[in-house]
Structures are given as C-alpha cells and as structure tokens.
Scaffold this motif. Structure first.
Motif, mmCIF file in Angstrom:
data_model
loop_
_atom_site.group_PDB
_atom_site.id
_atom_site.type_symbol
_atom_site.label_atom_id
_atom_site.label_comp_id
_atom_site.label_asym_id
_atom_site.label_seq_id
_atom_site.Cartn_x
_atom_site.Cartn_y
_atom_site.Cartn_z
ATOM 1 N N ARG A 115 0.961 -1.547 0.161
ATOM 2 C CA ARG A 115 -0.445 -0.067 -0.248
ATOM 3 C C ARG A 115 1.137 0.882 -0.178
ATOM 4 O O ARG A 115 0.153 2.366 -1.225
ATOM 5 N N SER A 116 1.706 1.483 0.911
ATOM 6 C CA SER A 116 3.075 2.448 1.415
ATOM 7 C C SER A 116 3.443 2.009 -0.443
ATOM 8 O O SER A 116 3.626 3.807 -0.906
ATOM 9 N N ASP A 119 1.113 4.155 -2.817
ATOM 10 C CA ASP A 119 0.664 5.992 -2.284
ATOM 11 C C ASP A 119 2.216 6.452 -2.941
ATOM 12 O O ASP A 119 1.557 7.497 -3.133
ATOM 13 N N HIS A 120 3.403 5.419 -2.866
ATOM 14 C CA HIS A 120 4.156 6.716 -3.488
ATOM 15 C C HIS A 120 4.242 6.688 -4.833
ATOM 16 O O HIS A 120 4.446 7.628 -5.708
ATOM 17 N N ALA A 122 1.366 6.707 -6.903
ATOM 18 C CA ALA A 122 0.050 7.353 -7.123
ATOM 19 C C ALA A 122 0.628 8.837 -7.230
ATOM 20 O O ALA A 122 0.706 9.482 -7.488
ATOM 21 N N ALA A 123 1.668 8.832 -5.743
ATOM 22 C CA ALA A 123 2.108 10.463 -5.403
ATOM 23 C C ALA A 123 3.145 10.542 -6.735
ATOM 24 O O ALA A 123 3.089 12.415 -7.213
ATOM 25 N N LYS A 136 -4.494 5.381 -5.945
ATOM 26 C CA LYS A 136 -5.435 6.457 -4.264
ATOM 27 C C LYS A 136 -6.811 6.157 -4.230
ATOM 28 O O LYS A 136 -7.044 5.240 -2.792
ATOM 29 N N VAL A 139 -5.879 2.470 -2.414
ATOM 30 C CA VAL A 139 -4.897 2.537 -1.763
ATOM 31 C C VAL A 139 -5.558 2.781 -0.189
ATOM 32 O O VAL A 139 -5.734 2.294 1.035
ATOM 33 N N LYS A 140 -7.019 3.405 -0.635
ATOM 34 C CA LYS A 140 -7.279 4.335 0.110
ATOM 35 C C LYS A 140 -8.498 3.117 0.712
ATOM 36 O O LYS A 140 -8.862 2.195 1.748
#
Length: 143
Positions: A115-116, A119-120, A122-123, A136, A139-140
């Motif tokens: 997930r991390s 998320d990284h 996606a950012a 995102k 991950v949510k």
C-alpha cells in the motif's frame, strides 16, 4: 412506444394475431384456475398451454401434482360451469431451476509495504492522471 401501438403491431399480422389471442386465452384460464383452487395450490400452479380441448398445467412439486391430478374431474366440471369446455387436464411438474448462491468474493489482503509503494507511485504521477486517481482509490479501500 405506447401500449396501443404495440397492440396494433401485434394485431397486424395473422400469425401474431393468433399468438396474441392464444396468450389472452391462457391468461383468462390462469385467472379462472386461481379462483377454482385453494390459495396454496393456486400460487404453485401455472397454465402452460391449451392444445385443442386439453389444458396443460405446470406445478412446482410432485406432491401438488398428485393433489391436482385427483382434482381434475371436479376442475373439468368447474371449468364447464364457467363456460370453458375441456376434454382433459394434463398436470406436469416443472421445478424451478436451482442455482446455488454465488460464493462471497475472496477477501484479498494487501500488505502495508505494498500500500505504501502504491501510494508513493500515485503521488509521483500527475494529479489529473486516471491511474493516479485509481491507485489512490485502491490504497484508500485496501487500507
């Protein structure tokens, strides 16, 4: 398209007009059958067809089929009193198709590191990117 347009279309062809008339007869016979039978039987019996002077009725279980077959002579008399002349009533068991319930979807576990990482990722994508929005959202929901 309105109902009258459909009725006009169905009544326009000879074959369709016969089909519509036959369906109407079956519906009237179903209504009469429901008034002649007790409630528990009426709910489980369906007029399937009318072949000449022979009515075909489908029932949901063999037990009800036996009871209905025993009632055929009185049903013939009741239908005759209602103005429907029948020579015979055939009773057939038509069990509804059984489909087992669909198994629940498997629960999939997503690790914290995955997930991390997502998320990284996606950012690092442009904010208006469809992939970034999907990641995102994933991950949510996974967290």
């Amino acid at each position: 398209m309105s109902t009258s347009s459909i009725d006009n279309f169905l009544g326009s062809g000879d074959a369709l007009a016969r089909l519509q008339a036959h369906a109407g007869r079956l519906l009237r016979l179903q209504q009469q059958l429901e008034t002649l039978l007790p409630g528990y039987m009426a709910d489980a019996c369906r007029v399937a067809n009318l072949k000449g002077e022979e009515l075909v009725i489908h029932v949901e279980s063999a037990g009800l089929a036996v009871k209905l077959r025993q009632a055929v002579p009185s049903l013939l008399a009741d239908f005759a009193r209602a103005g429907v002349i029948l020579r015979d009533i055939k009773v057939k068991v038509a069990v509804r198709e059984y489909r087992p319930a669909a198994p629940p979807p498997p629960h999939r576990h997503v690790s914290d590191s995955t997930r991390s990482g997502l998320d990284h990722l996606a950012a690092s994508l442009p904010a208006d990117s469809p992939l970034a929005k999907a990641l995102k959202r994933f991950v949510k929901q996974a967290g």
